[in-house]
Motif scaffolding. Structure first.
Motif, PDB file in Angstrom:
ATOM      1  N   PRO A   1      49.387  -4.727  65.616  1.00 52.43           N
ATOM      2  CA  PRO A   1      50.054  -5.801  66.383  1.00 52.43           C
ATOM      3  C   PRO A   1      49.651  -5.843  67.849  1.00 52.43           C
ATOM      4  CG  PRO A   1      51.621  -4.485  65.102  1.00 52.43           C
ATOM      5  CD  PRO A   1      50.334  -3.742  65.112  1.00 52.43           C
ATOM      6  N   GLU A   2      48.914  -4.828  68.306  1.00 52.20           N
ATOM      7  CA  GLU A   2      48.541  -4.778  69.724  1.00 52.20           C
ATOM      8  C   GLU A   2      47.057  -5.068  69.967  1.00 52.20           C
ATOM      9  OE1 GLU A   2      49.970  -1.155  71.436  1.00 52.20           O
ATOM     10  OE2 GLU A   2      51.984  -1.411  70.588  1.00 52.20           O
ATOM     11  N   ARG A   3      46.408  -5.647  68.979  1.00 47.81           N
ATOM     12  CA  ARG A   3      44.994  -5.993  69.169  1.00 47.81           C
ATOM     13  C   ARG A   3      44.837  -7.064  70.250  1.00 47.81           C
ATOM     14  NH1 ARG A   3      43.493  -6.158  62.673  1.00 47.81           N
ATOM     15  NH2 ARG A   3      43.620  -3.896  62.367  1.00 47.81           N
ATOM     16  N   GLY A   4      45.845  -7.893  70.389  1.00 49.81           N
ATOM     17  CA  GLY A   4      45.767  -8.949  71.401  1.00 49.81           C
ATOM     18  C   GLY A   4      45.960  -8.447  72.818  1.00 49.81           C
ATOM     19  N   LEU A   5      46.300  -7.176  72.974  1.00 50.25           N
ATOM     20  CA  LEU A   5      46.464  -6.606  74.318  1.00 50.25           C
ATOM     21  C   LEU A   5      45.152  -6.076  74.875  1.00 50.25           C
ATOM     22  CD1 LEU A   5      49.825  -4.641  73.825  1.00 50.25           C
ATOM     23  CD2 LEU A   5      49.472  -6.965  74.698  1.00 50.25           C
ATOM     24  N   LEU A   6      44.114  -6.129  74.072  1.00 44.60           N
ATOM     25  CA  LEU A   6      42.842  -5.544  74.490  1.00 44.60           C
ATOM     26  C   LEU A   6      42.041  -6.535  75.337  1.00 44.60           C
ATOM     27  CD1 LEU A   6      41.888  -3.786  71.122  1.00 44.60           C
ATOM     28  CD2 LEU A   6      42.868  -2.748  73.170  1.00 44.60           C
ATOM     29  N   SER A   7      42.480  -6.689  76.581  1.00 47.11           N
ATOM     30  CA  SER A   7      41.700  -7.544  77.489  1.00 47.11           C
ATOM     31  C   SER A   7      40.351  -6.888  77.810  1.00 47.11           C
ATOM     32  CB  SER A   7      42.483  -7.804  78.773  1.00 47.11           C
ATOM     33  OG  SER A   7      42.757  -6.594  79.440  1.00 47.11           O
ATOM     34  N   ARG A   8      40.286  -5.596  77.658  1.00 45.33           N
ATOM     35  CA  ARG A   8      39.013  -4.861  77.742  1.00 45.33           C
ATOM     36  C   ARG A   8      38.793  -4.142  76.421  1.00 45.33           C
ATOM     37  NH1 ARG A   8      38.262  -4.428  83.400  1.00 45.33           N
ATOM     38  NH2 ARG A   8      39.469  -6.142  84.273  1.00 45.33           N
ATOM     39  N   PRO A   9      37.597  -4.085  75.907  1.00 45.06           N
ATOM     40  CA  PRO A   9      36.362  -4.600  76.479  1.00 45.06           C
ATOM     41  C   PRO A   9      36.355  -6.126  76.535  1.00 45.06           C
ATOM     42  CG  PRO A   9      35.994  -3.979  74.204  1.00 45.06           C
ATOM     43  CD  PRO A   9      37.373  -3.512  74.559  1.00 45.06           C
ATOM     44  N   ALA A  10      35.630  -6.635  77.536  1.00 47.13           N
ATOM     45  CA  ALA A  10      35.464  -8.079  77.658  1.00 47.13           C
ATOM     46  C   ALA A  10      34.644  -8.609  76.490  1.00 47.13           C
ATOM     47  CB  ALA A  10      34.766  -8.408  78.978  1.00 47.13           C
ATOM     48  N   LEU A  11      34.745  -9.902  76.265  1.00 51.73           N
ATOM     49  CA  LEU A  11      33.966 -10.512  75.183  1.00 51.73           C
ATOM     50  C   LEU A  11      32.476 -10.217  75.356  1.00 51.73           C
ATOM     51  CD1 LEU A  11      33.765 -12.334  72.680  1.00 51.73           C
ATOM     52  CD2 LEU A  11      33.695 -14.313  74.239  1.00 51.73           C
ATOM     53  N   SER A  12      32.021 -10.253  76.608  1.00 49.96           N
ATOM     54  CA  SER A  12      30.589  -9.996  76.843  1.00 49.96           C
ATOM     55  C   SER A  12      30.208  -8.582  76.423  1.00 49.96           C
ATOM     56  CB  SER A  12      30.258 -10.216  78.322  1.00 49.96           C
ATOM     57  OG  SER A  12      31.068  -9.373  79.135  1.00 49.96           O
ATOM     58  N   GLU A  13      31.146  -7.640  76.600  1.00 45.52           N
ATOM     59  CA  GLU A  13      30.840  -6.268  76.196  1.00 45.52           C
ATOM     60  C   GLU A  13      30.842  -6.131  74.679  1.00 45.52           C
ATOM     61  OE1 GLU A  13      32.067  -1.672  77.426  1.00 45.52           O
ATOM     62  OE2 GLU A  13      33.304  -3.353  78.106  1.00 45.52           O
ATOM     63  N   VAL A  14      31.707  -6.873  74.032  1.00 45.32           N
ATOM     64  CA  VAL A  14      31.711  -6.867  72.567  1.00 45.32           C
ATOM     65  C   VAL A  14      30.404  -7.462  72.033  1.00 45.32           C
ATOM     66  CG1 VAL A  14      32.787  -7.936  70.535  1.00 45.32           C
ATOM     67  CG2 VAL A  14      34.207  -6.844  72.293  1.00 45.32           C
ATOM     68  N   ILE A  15      29.924  -8.506  72.682  1.00 41.56           N
ATOM     69  CA  ILE A  15      28.640  -9.072  72.261  1.00 41.56           C
ATOM     70  C   ILE A  15      27.522  -8.048  72.482  1.00 41.56           C
ATOM     71  CG2 ILE A  15      26.931 -10.877  72.724  1.00 41.56           C
ATOM     72  CD1 ILE A  15      29.421 -11.831  71.197  1.00 41.56           C
ATOM     73  N   ALA A  16      27.602  -7.318  73.582  1.00 38.91           N
ATOM     74  CA  ALA A  16      26.606  -6.261  73.826  1.00 38.91           C
ATOM     75  C   ALA A  16      26.704  -5.176  72.748  1.00 38.91           C
ATOM     76  CB  ALA A  16      26.816  -5.664  75.218  1.00 38.91           C
ATOM     77  N   TYR A  17      27.914  -4.882  72.322  1.00 39.72           N
ATOM     78  CA  TYR A  17      28.126  -3.920  71.226  1.00 39.72           C
ATOM     79  C   TYR A  17      27.445  -4.433  69.960  1.00 39.72           C
ATOM     80  CZ  TYR A  17      31.012  -1.167  67.889  1.00 39.72           C
ATOM     81  OH  TYR A  17      31.464  -0.339  66.896  1.00 39.72           O
ATOM     82  N   ARG A  18      27.602  -5.712  69.693  1.00 35.23           N
ATOM     83  CA  ARG A  18      26.950  -6.281  68.506  1.00 35.23           C
ATOM     84  C   ARG A  18      25.427  -6.153  68.611  1.00 35.23           C
ATOM     85  NH1 ARG A  18      30.017  -9.387  65.036  1.00 35.23           N
ATOM     86  NH2 ARG A  18      28.221 -10.645  64.391  1.00 35.23           N
ATOM     87  N   ARG A  19      24.883  -6.416  69.787  1.00 35.87           N
ATOM     88  CA  ARG A  19      23.425  -6.308  69.949  1.00 35.87           C
ATOM     89  C   ARG A  19      22.959  -4.862  69.738  1.00 35.87           C
ATOM     90  NH1 ARG A  19      24.424 -10.564  69.271  1.00 35.87           N
ATOM     91  NH2 ARG A  19      24.271 -12.412  70.585  1.00 35.87           N
ATOM     92  N   HIS A  20      23.734  -3.927  70.227  1.00 35.59           N
ATOM     93  CA  HIS A  20      23.402  -2.511  70.063  1.00 35.59           C
ATOM     94  C   HIS A  20      23.371  -2.140  68.573  1.00 35.59           C
ATOM     95  CE1 HIS A  20      23.542   1.847  71.057  1.00 35.59           C
ATOM     96  NE2 HIS A  20      24.380   1.923  70.030  1.00 35.59           N
ATOM     97  N   VAL A  21      24.389  -2.555  67.855  1.00 35.29           N
ATOM     98  CA  VAL A  21      24.448  -2.251  66.418  1.00 35.29           C
ATOM     99  C   VAL A  21      23.331  -2.979  65.672  1.00 35.29           C
ATOM    100  CG1 VAL A  21      25.844  -2.642  64.340  1.00 35.29           C
ATOM    101  CG2 VAL A  21      26.894  -1.666  66.403  1.00 35.29           C
TER     102      VAL A  21
END
Ligand SMILES: [Fe+2]
Length: 457
Positions: A104-124
């Motif tokens: 229920p607290e996934r929406g509290l994750l203002s960090r990592p930023a969306l850009s960092e999540v996209i960087a995570y996707r590129r890394h994977v």
């Protein structure tokens, strides 16, 4: 996923699955997830509208976490995780993997930023590319069981990501619907106002001993196995889905005010949550309106009714004097279709909303007594069945953490079949078992009726 999925079974199934594991197929699925998020702002991607739903950003990260945790870390020599704490943040429900951030607290994750999540996707993705290009995976047909099992895990990850693609759409729809501004996911694109739909016909299916579950051709989740025999009494199944217009008659007949039509728990839910129509319907001066990913618009009586719970589907069926099909009746009926088994309104068509039924093409010679007239079996709306989500005879949980994928959710849920307008076409098949709790309404879930051979309920 909150629920769904499963694992391929055994080395044989894994070897067959390996032919679908290519770098191009992987990249295509990864790109589709990001394509679905293109109309969204970073703020849209971060917010969680309810505990059942997850932010789009979380879906994008979690699907990457899956490959990182189950494929890259154990199988790609020298792989370095992107961020050590992502192991907890983006673990959904795998207790064997370790701690997890509260759902229920996934929406509290203002960090990592969306850009960092996209960087995570590129890394994977870069690491997966190295793995998929490596000779020992590409030659899995001839390799040992370990390589076949790795291919099966990669393919599981791809199907897992397709499940989350559907959730991105359903969760965003719920989020946008809660905003008084009634934002649209995209500019209105869909046509509305079909003049009519084909009359509902009852298609007879004689009693038989049927085979249910995956036939072993291609990927299957573990909950589709083992294939087994079931006795199916003679029954009749509706030729198409229930329409909004038909469901409106149920509403106007006091369907939501008549306790005799409802399961006890469903009636409690109607009263407690003041249900008076499907989710996303609102009364307006000119009649009912509904929220769609194209925005708010009038309810189209020709479209299939959608976003109903199992309780509502069951009550509606009871009101008509019919019932819901069992999952084996559904699978039996679909297996008798003569034409391409997977044609319909899927997310590939980018309508993202169920479409009115259109008459079947001229009949082709039928192989059996069931004519090829089961309309809307694929796509449009997931079809609630009367079957509780439980293991097939001989089902066994896969060893290791991925064994948590499906089996531990086999309680207090009902099976849905056929896919929806938010499902990727390549993700669905006759044996596919989706499942949700009986009160769930935010998925694209609708109603197909059935009745006994003699027309009785
Ligand atoms: Fe998941």
């Amino acid at each position: 996923m909150p629920v769904t999925s499963a694992l391929p079974l055994g080395a044989g199934a894994a070897r067959k699955a390996s032919s679908a594991v290519t770098a191009a197929a992987y990249r295509g699925i990864r790109a589709q997830s990001e394509f679905l998020c293109q109309p969204l702002s970073a703020e849209d991607c971060a917010v969680q509208s309810m505990a059942d739903a997850s932010p789009a950003k979380w879906h994008l990260a979690h699907t990457s976490w899956f490959y990182e945790t189950f494929v890259l870390e154990p199988s790609l020599p020298g792989y370095r995780s992107f961020h050590p704490q992502f192991k907890v943040l983006f673990n959904s429900y795998y207790n064997a993997v370790g701690d997890k951030h509260p759902r229920p607290e996934r929406g509290l994750l203002s960090r990592p930023a969306l850009s960092e999540v996209i960087a995570y996707r590129r890394h994977v993705d870069a690491a997966m590319d190295r793995l998929l290009q490596s000779q020992w995976v590409q030659s899995a047909e001839d390799a040992g069981a370990r390589d076949a099992a790795l291919c099966a895990l990669i393919e599981l990850g791809m199907h897992h990501e397709q499940q989350h693609q559907e959730l991105i759409l359903t969760d965003i729809k719920h989020l946008l619907s809660r905003n008084p501004l009634r934002p649209v996911y995209r500019a209105p694109a869909m046509k509305t106002g079909a003049a009519s739909v084909p009359a509902l016909e009852w298609l007879a299916c004689p009693e038989r001993i049927a085979l249910a579950g995956s036939d072993g051709n291609g990927f299957a989740f573990d909950n589709e196995l083992p294939r087994h025999r079931v006795f199916v009494h003679g029954f009749q199944i509706a030729s198409r889905l229930v329409t909004n217009g038909e469901y409106l008659a149920f509403i106007e007949n006091g369907g939501y005010r008549r306790p005799e039509l409802w399961m006890s728990e469903g009636w409690d839910r109607v009263r407690a949550q003041r249900w008076q129509a499907p989710l996303y319907w609102e009364p307006g001066g000119q009649g009912w309106r509904q929220f769609t990913l194209d925005g708010q618009r009038a309810v189209d009586p020709a479209e299939p009714v959608c976003h109903v719970s199992w309780f509502e589907a069951d009550a509606y069926a009871r009101w008509t004097g019919a019932r819901l099909p069992s999952e084996f009746e559904w699978e039996t009926a679909v297996s008798e279709l003569e034409n391409d088994p997977v044609q319909g309104n899927f997310s590939d068509d980018a309508r993202y909303h169920p479409a009115p039924a259109v008459p079947a093409a001229p009949a082709v010679p039928a192989r059996t007594s069931l004519p090829p007239r089961l309309l809307q079996a694929w796509g449009d709306c997931w079809e609630w069945t009367s079957s509780a989500y439980s293991p097939y005879p001989g089902f066994s949980v896969t060893a290791g953490a991925v064994g948590e994928y499906n089996g531990k959710f086999m309680s207090n849920q009902y099976v849905l079949r056929g896919g929806s307008c938010a499902t990727p076409r390549s993700h669905i098949r006759a044996s596919y078992r989706n499942f949700f709790p009986s009160a769930a309404r935010w998925q694209f879930s609708g109603i197909r009726l059935a009745r006994d051979q003699d027309g009785a309920r």
